[in-house]
Each structure stands twice: as structure tokens, then as C-alpha cells.
Scaffold this active site. Sequence first.
Site, PDB file in Angstrom:
ATOM      1  N   HIS A  43       0.830  -1.213   0.000  1.00  0.00           N
ATOM      2  CA  HIS A  43       0.000   0.000   0.000  1.00  0.00           C
ATOM      3  C   HIS A  43       0.861   1.259   0.000  1.00  0.00           C
ATOM      4  O   HIS A  43       0.409   2.323   0.408  1.00  0.00           O
ATOM      5  CB  HIS A  43      -0.982  -0.001   1.186  1.00  0.00           C
ATOM      6  CG  HIS A  43      -1.914  -1.161   1.142  1.00  0.00           C
ATOM      7  ND1 HIS A  43      -2.976  -1.215   0.272  1.00  0.00           N
ATOM      8  CD2 HIS A  43      -1.929  -2.338   1.808  1.00  0.00           C
ATOM      9  CE1 HIS A  43      -3.600  -2.361   0.428  1.00  0.00           C
ATOM     10  NE2 HIS A  43      -2.987  -3.071   1.347  1.00  0.00           N
ATOM     11  N   GLY A 127      -3.635 -12.444  -4.659  1.00  0.00           N
ATOM     12  CA  GLY A 127      -2.671 -11.381  -4.360  1.00  0.00           C
ATOM     13  C   GLY A 127      -1.374 -11.549  -5.135  1.00  0.00           C
ATOM     14  O   GLY A 127      -0.365 -10.936  -4.800  1.00  0.00           O
ATOM     15  N   SER A 129      -1.302 -11.176  -8.497  1.00  0.00           N
ATOM     16  CA  SER A 129      -1.460 -10.350  -9.680  1.00  0.00           C
ATOM     17  C   SER A 129      -1.683 -11.129 -10.980  1.00  0.00           C
ATOM     18  O   SER A 129      -1.017 -10.901 -11.983  1.00  0.00           O
ATOM     19  CB  SER A 129      -0.275  -9.403  -9.820  1.00  0.00           C
ATOM     20  OG  SER A 129      -0.711  -8.284 -10.525  1.00  0.00           O
ATOM     21  N   SER A 130      -2.655 -11.999 -10.938  1.00  0.00           N
ATOM     22  CA  SER A 130      -3.062 -12.665 -12.171  1.00  0.00           C
ATOM     23  C   SER A 130      -3.609 -11.634 -13.159  1.00  0.00           C
ATOM     24  O   SER A 130      -3.515 -11.825 -14.371  1.00  0.00           O
ATOM     25  CB  SER A 130      -4.128 -13.725 -11.884  1.00  0.00           C
ATOM     26  OG  SER A 130      -5.334 -13.135 -11.436  1.00  0.00           O
ATOM     27  N   ASP A 175       2.253  -3.764 -10.274  1.00  0.00           N
ATOM     28  CA  ASP A 175       2.016  -5.105 -10.816  1.00  0.00           C
ATOM     29  C   ASP A 175       2.410  -5.191 -12.283  1.00  0.00           C
ATOM     30  O   ASP A 175       3.044  -6.149 -12.727  1.00  0.00           O
ATOM     31  CB  ASP A 175       0.532  -5.487 -10.686  1.00  0.00           C
ATOM     32  CG  ASP A 175       0.060  -5.479  -9.249  1.00  0.00           C
ATOM     33  OD1 ASP A 175       0.906  -5.294  -8.353  1.00  0.00           O
ATOM     34  OD2 ASP A 175      -1.150  -5.650  -9.017  1.00  0.00           O
ATOM     35  N   TYR A 222     -10.058  -2.326  -0.691  1.00  0.00           N
ATOM     36  CA  TYR A 222      -8.882  -1.698  -1.283  1.00  0.00           C
ATOM     37  C   TYR A 222      -9.175  -0.234  -1.628  1.00  0.00           C
ATOM     38  O   TYR A 222      -8.417   0.675  -1.267  1.00  0.00           O
ATOM     39  CB  TYR A 222      -8.469  -2.480  -2.520  1.00  0.00           C
ATOM     40  CG  TYR A 222      -7.304  -1.894  -3.286  1.00  0.00           C
ATOM     41  CD1 TYR A 222      -5.997  -2.142  -2.891  1.00  0.00           C
ATOM     42  CD2 TYR A 222      -7.515  -1.111  -4.413  1.00  0.00           C
ATOM     43  CE1 TYR A 222      -4.929  -1.618  -3.604  1.00  0.00           C
ATOM     44  CE2 TYR A 222      -6.460  -0.581  -5.128  1.00  0.00           C
ATOM     45  CZ  TYR A 222      -5.172  -0.839  -4.723  1.00  0.00           C
ATOM     46  OH  TYR A 222      -4.122  -0.322  -5.433  1.00  0.00           O
TER      47      TYR A 222
HETATM   48  P1  ADP Z   1      -5.165 -10.841  -8.609  1.00  0.00           P
HETATM   49  O1  ADP Z   1      -4.612  -9.904  -9.633  1.00  0.00           O
HETATM   50  O2  ADP Z   1      -4.634 -10.622  -7.246  1.00  0.00           O
HETATM   51  O3  ADP Z   1      -5.069 -12.283  -9.002  1.00  0.00           O
HETATM   52  P2  ADP Z   1      -7.585  -9.437  -9.307  1.00  0.00           P
HETATM   53  O4  ADP Z   1      -8.928  -9.381  -8.663  1.00  0.00           O
HETATM   54  O5  ADP Z   1      -6.831  -8.178  -9.505  1.00  0.00           O
HETATM   55  O6  ADP Z   1      -6.732 -10.518  -8.488  1.00  0.00           O
HETATM   56  O7  ADP Z   1      -7.706 -10.083 -10.761  1.00  0.00           O
HETATM   57  C1  ADP Z   1      -8.364 -11.308 -10.940  1.00  0.00           C
HETATM   58  C2  ADP Z   1      -9.243 -11.227 -12.165  1.00  0.00           C
HETATM   59  O8  ADP Z   1      -8.436 -11.197 -13.362  1.00  0.00           O
HETATM   60  C3  ADP Z   1     -10.130 -12.458 -12.318  1.00  0.00           C
HETATM   61  O9  ADP Z   1     -11.344 -12.317 -11.596  1.00  0.00           O
HETATM   62  C4  ADP Z   1     -10.359 -12.461 -13.824  1.00  0.00           C
HETATM   63  O10 ADP Z   1     -11.369 -11.549 -14.184  1.00  0.00           O
HETATM   64  C5  ADP Z   1      -9.046 -11.949 -14.382  1.00  0.00           C
HETATM   65  N1  ADP Z   1      -8.125 -13.064 -14.720  1.00  0.00           N
HETATM   66  C6  ADP Z   1      -6.902 -13.288 -14.217  1.00  0.00           C
HETATM   67  N2  ADP Z   1      -6.322 -14.382 -14.775  1.00  0.00           N
HETATM   68  C7  ADP Z   1      -7.212 -14.880 -15.659  1.00  0.00           C
HETATM   69  C8  ADP Z   1      -7.231 -16.004 -16.551  1.00  0.00           C
HETATM   70  N3  ADP Z   1      -6.210 -16.850 -16.629  1.00  0.00           N
HETATM   71  N4  ADP Z   1      -8.332 -16.191 -17.312  1.00  0.00           N
HETATM   72  C9  ADP Z   1      -9.383 -15.341 -17.229  1.00  0.00           C
HETATM   73  N5  ADP Z   1      -9.414 -14.285 -16.416  1.00  0.00           N
HETATM   74  C10 ADP Z   1      -8.372 -14.040 -15.624  1.00  0.00           C
HETATM   75 MG    MG Z   2      -4.791  -7.799  -9.643  1.00  0.00          MG
END
Ligand code: ADP
Ligand code: MG
Length: 392
Positions: A43, A127, A129-130, A175, A222
Site C-alpha cells: 500500500h 494477491g 497479480s493474475s 504489478d 482496497y
Molecule cells: P489478482 O490480480 O490478485 O489475481 P484481481 O482481482 O486483480 O486478483 O484479478 C483477478 C481477475 O483477473 C479475475 O477475476 C479475472 O477476471 C481476471 N483473470 C486473471 N487471470 C485470468 C485467466 N487466466 N483467465 C481469465 N481471467 C483471468
Molecule cells: Mg490484480
Amino acid sequence: MERSLVRHPGPVRQAISLFRDRFGSAPVLCASAPGRVNLIGEHTDYNGGPVLPFAIDRRTAVAGSEDEGWTVVSQVDGTVRAIDPSRPEPGSWTAYIGGVVRVLQARGLAPAGARLAVASSVPIGAGLSSSAALTVATARALVGLTGRRLPPAALADLAYRAEHDEVGVRCGRMDQIVSAQARPGHAMLIETASGAITHVPLHHAVWLFDTGIRHRLTDGQYNRRRQECEVALQRVREQGHRVDHLGEIAPNDLAPLVRAVPAPWGLRLRHVVSETARTREAAKALAGHDLGELGRLLVEGHESLRRDFESSCPEADHLVESAMRHGALGARLTGAGSGGAVVVLLPPDQAARLVTEIQEHFRQAFGGVPIAWATKASGGVRLRTSGRTRSS
Ligand code: ADP
Ligand code: MG
């Protein structure tokens, strides 16, 4: 071309076979980008302070070919979807793809259309950063389809614009910068106010324990914390401090300010200012191979998240306490908070035994065994085309 693409293991191979399976042909290219873990500096990124993340060895791959329209599929649900990038789709994962497309279109960097298949080994909503892995890999794939190549920093900016401006997540830039610009075997000290980046060697494996608790950045805490930091900044200025960010406040000014600014803003302020100092100290400890000092700073950082920023959760507190009791060098909740993963530094020669003990202790308290894995510092976005891998 196809044979060389298929040689790649993991998500890249999965994205390519998903593409073939759903679209009936081989993709022209496949981009992949990593998730990230933040060692410390939580943060601080939207408060002008430093962060110390590294790219993990889990990635999101986006395989693509040009097309007339826009069609996407993710391994997450396997459903092929036609999307109209001119129409934002809040609440759907395709919002991230649409966001990237709009950002690229506005800059003349998008192909006319594309088929995209997404596969990932980054846990979603943990957390790690997908979301940035998805937007960075998508941006690289789409720019690649136009035959262009952009510097990683430009890709990071495009992905940030997509998630922040288009999807509407009030994220900082960390990220996307890590996912696009990380170097293998290095963490990154990013000074968010100046944009200065220092690559700090990190050769140790770092353990991640997934609390199993999931947050949704788009709904809630957040954004509330960000607003509280804005109020805290306002209050600090009312006290006569001419600062643009909380991260600029000198540690010596902190005690009187915390007395003057009421809770919860004073507490948020204390976290940001103390975390800013800790993060810079942690980068020094890492550069000096002082893992004991680094670990101590991680634990202090967790305590600050728990007590002052109030963004931890009982599962994360348990894991940190348990890890330290079992002989870890340090542990801390990482990411936006209220769940997600805990980063743990373990003495390498005892890691396997300690992981089992920590997992068992957690099971006794909460019933489930937390998934744990070790990751090394990995590299940023890559593009695979006919027989060649490019690091950006
Ligand atoms: P984080 O970044 O911490 O994982 P976020 O809430 O910022 O969590 O992002 C998650 C979102 O990103 C998921 O709900 C989805 O909408 C999208 N996402 C991430 N990876 C994928 C994937 N492999 N396929 C489809 N959507 C994805
Ligand atoms: Mg994210």
C-alpha cells in the site's frame, strides 16, 4: 513454427493447445507474463513510496492470431466468447481483454481483430497479480500481431491504463511494471514517486502459503483504504506539511502527526510512513545478503498491516505467527490484503520439514491444509513466435 511453439512447457503449451482445440488452427504467436509477489512495500505504491516485488515463476500465456472480429477463450471456463471491445463488460474476465484492446486502439497499436486463448498457472485473486499477468501478456500478444515491438516499460504503461482506466481498478503501477520488466534472479526496488527502478539480486527461493481466502479488488476494501490515505494526506497538509504523497513524510515527523491525525487516518498514515522506511531498508538487507534482517523487516511489515492498516485476516496472522514459531526467518501477508498469500523466508536446509509443520498447524486451526510452494525470481513478459523467444 508450430513445433517450436509446442516445445514450451506449462501455460504457454496449454494456451497453444487450447487455441488449437477451440479455433481449429495453430496460433501465430504466444506471449506470456508472470504474476508477482511483493516482498515488502504494501500500500505504498499509490502513496509515492517504494515497493520491493519480484516476478514469480508462474505465468499467464496468451496465444493469438489475427482475425476480423474479437474472440477469446480462457482455460478458466473454456467457453469461446465473441467480444465487442467498444462495449465495456464489467464483472467479466473479458473486461481485461477489452480494456487492453481499447487502450491499444486509442494509440493505433491494435490489430483489426484477434482470436486469443488464455492459460495460466498464476492463482487468481490470491494477491499474486493474475490480472497484471493477463493484461501484460495480452498487450504483448496484440502488439506482436501488428508486427511491432515496444519497450517493456511501454507495455507496463499500456497494461496499467487498461486495468486502471478501463477496468476501473484503482491499482498502482507496480504489478504491471514487474510483470513486464522483471529480470530473472532479481527483485525490483521501485520508487513509485520518481519511477526509479533498481534491480536487486534475489537468488533464494521464497515460499508462498495460500491462505485460501480470496478478495475481489473491484468490490471494496482496497478502494476504501485508498480513500483513507487521501484523507490522511489532507489532514497532514492541514498540519502544515507541504507534501504531495504520504511517502514523502520523514520518519521523524511521524509521531507528532499520528497524535494529531485521528484514527483510522492516523493509523493508515503510520503504516505508509513506516513501511516506506522498512522497504528501503529491506532492499539494502537483500543487496547485502542479510536474510535475517530482511526477515525481521517482513515481520514488522506484517504487524503494521495487521495493526495499522487493518488489511490482514486471521488466516494470514496465524501463518505468520506459526512460521516464525517454527523457525522461519521472516513472513508477511503480501498483496492487497484481506486474504491471499503469505510470503515466508525459510532456512533452505530445513524448508521441507518446516513447510509440513506450518501446514499441519494451520490445519489444526482452520481445518484445511494451505497450499505452499517455493518460487524463484523470474523474468518479465516474453513473446514466442516462429522458433524464437523474445524477452520483451
Ligand atoms: P489478482 O490480480 O490478485 O489475481 P484481481 O482481482 O486483480 O486478483 O484479478 C483477478 C481477475 O483477473 C479475475 O477475476 C479475472 O477476471 C481476471 N483473470 C486473471 N487471470 C485470468 C485467466 N487466466 N483467465 C481469465 N481471467 C483471468
Ligand atoms: Mg490484480
